[in-house]
Design a protein around this motif. Structure first.
Motif, PDB file in Angstrom:
ATOM      1  N   ARG A  64     -22.300  -2.659   2.375  1.00  9.52           N
ATOM      2  CA  ARG A  64     -22.838  -2.848   3.727  1.00  9.52           C
ATOM      3  C   ARG A  64     -21.808  -3.511   4.646  1.00  9.52           C
ATOM      4  NH1 ARG A  64     -28.658  -5.438   4.038  1.00  9.52           N
ATOM      5  NH2 ARG A  64     -29.001  -3.529   2.875  1.00  9.52           N
ATOM      6  N   SER A  65     -21.185  -4.572   4.164  1.00 10.52           N
ATOM      7  CA  SER A  65     -20.191  -5.265   4.997  1.00 10.52           C
ATOM      8  C   SER A  65     -18.979  -4.362   5.277  1.00 10.52           C
ATOM      9  CB  SER A  65     -19.763  -6.572   4.345  1.00 10.52           C
ATOM     10  OG  SER A  65     -19.159  -6.322   3.100  1.00 10.52           O
ATOM     11  N   ARG A  66     -18.591  -3.566   4.292  1.00 10.09           N
ATOM     12  CA  ARG A  66     -17.464  -2.631   4.503  1.00 10.09           C
ATOM     13  C   ARG A  66     -17.813  -1.578   5.550  1.00 10.09           C
ATOM     14  NH1 ARG A  66     -12.887  -3.133   0.658  1.00 10.09           N
ATOM     15  NH2 ARG A  66     -13.577  -4.946  -0.494  1.00 10.09           N
ATOM     16  N   PHE A  67     -19.026  -1.021   5.461  1.00  6.94           N
ATOM     17  CA  PHE A  67     -19.452  -0.020   6.444  1.00  6.94           C
ATOM     18  C   PHE A  67     -19.527  -0.629   7.848  1.00  6.94           C
ATOM     19  CE2 PHE A  67     -21.674   2.410   2.846  1.00  6.94           C
ATOM     20  CZ  PHE A  67     -20.615   3.292   2.709  1.00  6.94           C
ATOM     21  N   LYS A  68     -19.948  -1.897   7.933  1.00  7.86           N
ATOM     22  CA  LYS A  68     -19.984  -2.580   9.237  1.00  7.86           C
ATOM     23  C   LYS A  68     -18.575  -2.715   9.810  1.00  7.86           C
ATOM     24  CE  LYS A  68     -24.169  -5.364   8.855  1.00  7.86           C
ATOM     25  NZ  LYS A  68     -24.727  -6.727   8.780  1.00  7.86           N
ATOM     26  N   GLU A  69     -17.626  -3.087   8.954  1.00 11.01           N
ATOM     27  CA  GLU A  69     -16.236  -3.200   9.397  1.00 11.01           C
ATOM     28  C   GLU A  69     -15.696  -1.846   9.879  1.00 11.01           C
ATOM     29  OE1 GLU A  69     -13.498  -5.012   6.613  1.00 11.01           O
ATOM     30  OE2 GLU A  69     -15.048  -6.415   5.959  1.00 11.01           O
ATOM     31  N   ILE A  70     -15.991  -0.802   9.114  1.00 14.00           N
ATOM     32  CA  ILE A  70     -15.544   0.547   9.501  1.00 14.00           C
ATOM     33  C   ILE A  70     -16.161   0.941  10.837  1.00 14.00           C
ATOM     34  CG2 ILE A  70     -15.665   3.001   8.900  1.00 14.00           C
ATOM     35  CD1 ILE A  70     -15.495   2.105   5.931  1.00 14.00           C
ATOM     36  N   LEU A  71     -17.453   0.709  10.999  1.00 12.05           N
ATOM     37  CA  LEU A  71     -18.137   1.051  12.254  1.00 12.05           C
ATOM     38  C   LEU A  71     -17.557   0.264  13.426  1.00 12.05           C
ATOM     39  CD1 LEU A  71     -20.378   2.655  13.620  1.00 12.05           C
ATOM     40  CD2 LEU A  71     -21.926   0.751  13.127  1.00 12.05           C
ATOM     41  N   GLN A  72     -17.311  -1.037  13.231  1.00  6.75           N
ATOM     42  CA  GLN A  72     -16.738  -1.856  14.304  1.00  6.75           C
ATOM     43  C   GLN A  72     -15.333  -1.369  14.683  1.00  6.75           C
ATOM     44  OE1 GLN A  72     -16.995  -5.818  12.736  1.00  6.75           O
ATOM     45  NE2 GLN A  72     -19.124  -6.099  13.394  1.00  6.75           N
ATOM     46  N   THR A  73     -14.559  -0.991  13.689  1.00  6.60           N
ATOM     47  CA  THR A  73     -13.210  -0.485  13.968  1.00  6.60           C
ATOM     48  C   THR A  73     -13.275   0.820  14.749  1.00  6.60           C
ATOM     49  OG1 THR A  73     -12.422  -1.486  11.909  1.00  6.60           O
ATOM     50  CG2 THR A  73     -11.013   0.181  12.928  1.00  6.60           C
ATOM     51  N   ILE A  74     -14.158   1.715  14.330  1.00  7.31           N
ATOM     52  CA  ILE A  74     -14.314   2.988  15.055  1.00  7.31           C
ATOM     53  C   ILE A  74     -14.751   2.723  16.492  1.00  7.31           C
ATOM     54  CG2 ILE A  74     -15.695   5.093  15.207  1.00  7.31           C
ATOM     55  CD1 ILE A  74     -15.690   5.179  12.147  1.00  7.31           C
ATOM     56  N   GLN A  75     -15.668   1.785  16.688  1.00  2.28           N
ATOM     57  CA  GLN A  75     -16.138   1.478  18.043  1.00  2.28           C
ATOM     58  C   GLN A  75     -15.036   0.830  18.886  1.00  2.28           C
ATOM     59  OE1 GLN A  75     -19.699  -0.751  17.076  1.00  2.28           O
ATOM     60  NE2 GLN A  75     -20.982   1.077  17.336  1.00  2.28           N
ATOM     61  N   LYS A  76     -14.199  -0.018  18.263  1.00  2.00           N
ATOM     62  CA  LYS A  76     -13.065  -0.614  18.987  1.00  2.00           C
ATOM     63  C   LYS A  76     -12.085   0.466  19.452  1.00  2.00           C
ATOM     64  CE  LYS A  76     -12.864  -5.162  16.808  1.00  2.00           C
ATOM     65  NZ  LYS A  76     -12.094  -6.027  15.908  1.00  2.00           N
ATOM     66  N   ILE A  77     -11.904   1.475  18.639  1.00  2.00           N
ATOM     67  CA  ILE A  77     -11.004   2.575  19.000  1.00  2.00           C
ATOM     68  C   ILE A  77     -11.666   3.496  20.022  1.00  2.00           C
ATOM     69  CG2 ILE A  77      -9.851   4.657  18.117  1.00  2.00           C
ATOM     70  CD1 ILE A  77      -9.539   3.121  15.430  1.00  2.00           C
ATOM     71  N   ASP A  78     -12.946   3.761  19.833  1.00  2.00           N
ATOM     72  CA  ASP A  78     -13.653   4.748  20.651  1.00  2.00           C
ATOM     73  C   ASP A  78     -13.823   4.314  22.100  1.00  2.00           C
ATOM     74  OD1 ASP A  78     -15.045   7.205  20.983  1.00  2.00           O
ATOM     75  OD2 ASP A  78     -16.945   6.090  20.966  1.00  2.00           O
ATOM     76  N   LYS A  79     -14.120   3.054  22.317  1.00  2.00           N
ATOM     77  CA  LYS A  79     -14.370   2.586  23.696  1.00  2.00           C
ATOM     78  C   LYS A  79     -13.138   2.744  24.589  1.00  2.00           C
ATOM     79  CE  LYS A  79     -16.269  -1.123  26.427  1.00  2.00           C
ATOM     80  NZ  LYS A  79     -16.872  -2.440  26.451  1.00  2.00           N
ATOM     81  N   PRO A  80     -11.946   2.282  24.187  1.00  2.00           N
ATOM     82  CA  PRO A  80     -10.764   2.505  25.039  1.00  2.00           C
ATOM     83  C   PRO A  80     -10.414   3.988  25.189  1.00  2.00           C
ATOM     84  CG  PRO A  80     -10.286   0.837  23.376  1.00  2.00           C
ATOM     85  CD  PRO A  80     -11.618   1.416  23.059  1.00  2.00           C
ATOM     86  N   GLN A  81     -10.628   4.765  24.116  1.00  2.00           N
ATOM     87  CA  GLN A  81     -10.368   6.199  24.207  1.00  2.00           C
ATOM     88  C   GLN A  81     -11.249   6.841  25.273  1.00  2.00           C
ATOM     89  OE1 GLN A  81     -10.995   7.812  20.277  1.00  2.00           O
ATOM     90  NE2 GLN A  81      -8.799   7.936  19.881  1.00  2.00           N
ATOM     91  N   ASP A  82     -12.531   6.472  25.289  1.00  2.00           N
ATOM     92  CA  ASP A  82     -13.447   7.021  26.292  1.00  2.00           C
ATOM     93  C   ASP A  82     -13.013   6.646  27.704  1.00  2.00           C
ATOM     94  OD1 ASP A  82     -14.917   8.154  24.269  1.00  2.00           O
ATOM     95  OD2 ASP A  82     -16.492   6.613  24.284  1.00  2.00           O
ATOM     96  N   GLU A  83     -12.587   5.389  27.876  1.00  6.97           N
ATOM     97  CA  GLU A  83     -12.130   4.947  29.199  1.00  6.97           C
ATOM     98  C   GLU A  83     -10.879   5.714  29.630  1.00  6.97           C
ATOM     99  OE1 GLU A  83     -11.592   0.724  28.897  1.00  6.97           O
ATOM    100  OE2 GLU A  83     -13.748   0.342  28.697  1.00  6.97           O
ATOM    101  N   ILE A  84      -9.959   5.908  28.701  1.00  6.53           N
ATOM    102  CA  ILE A  84      -8.718   6.626  29.019  1.00  6.53           C
ATOM    103  C   ILE A  84      -9.006   8.084  29.366  1.00  6.53           C
ATOM    104  CG2 ILE A  84      -6.559   7.491  28.013  1.00  6.53           C
ATOM    105  CD1 ILE A  84      -6.425   4.802  26.447  1.00  6.53           C
TER     106      ILE A  84
END
Length: 152
Positions: A64-84
């Motif tokens: 569960r904690s690993r999946f949370k880390e993966i999801l947070q990392t994807i969201q950190k990458i996705d938000k700036p990508q969407d803005e760009i």
């Protein structure tokens, strides 16, 4: 085919400007198409995020904690990508709009545009005026000159 004529105004080839603007419009359109394709992959990415969220709820604690880390990392990458991508799309639309407006102005001066028709009309008008002026001049032919005869 013959060579393409260009209209020069203050030394600027109008045809070249129109061609450059048209190329910019085409490039902006191409960028928008690429961003639409990119958006298709964004949908896949969103599905993946939903799957990871469901795995978080269904998994035991070490995962569960690993999946949370993966999801947070994807969201950190996705938000700036969407803005760009939004900024790129905005700039592409801006380039396309400005160049269409510019071509609208330059089109008047194009070799097939109303500017050339206006120039031709002005030339015809000057030609007619010159012909009228010349017709009004008295023509003296060498053969018809009158000789003064002295009568005795």
């Amino acid at each position: 085919m013959g060579a393409t004529r260009t209209v020069m105004i203050s030394g600027v080839p109008i045809q070249k400007l129109i061609a450059e603007n048209s190329n910019s419009i085409a490039n902006a359109f191409f960028i928008k198409q690429l961003l639409e394709r990119f958006e298709m992959y964004e949908d896949i990415e969103d599905e993946l995020k939903e799957k990871i969220k469901s795995w978080i709820h269904d998994s035991p604690e070490p995962y569960r904690s690993r999946f949370k880390e993966i999801l947070q990392t994807i969201q950190k990458i996705d938000k700036p990508q969407d803005e760009i991508t939004m900024l790129i799309l905005f700039r592409a639309v801006q380039i396309e709009t400005e160049n269409r407006k510019s071509n609208g102005i330059l089109k008047f001066f194009d070799i097939k545009g109303p500017y050339q028709k206006w120039r031709i009309r002005e030339g015809r008008k000057r030609y007619r005026e010159e012909q009228q002026r010349l017709i009004g001049l008295p023509f003296i032919k060498k053969e018809t000159r009158t000789k003064k005869v002295q009568v005795g």
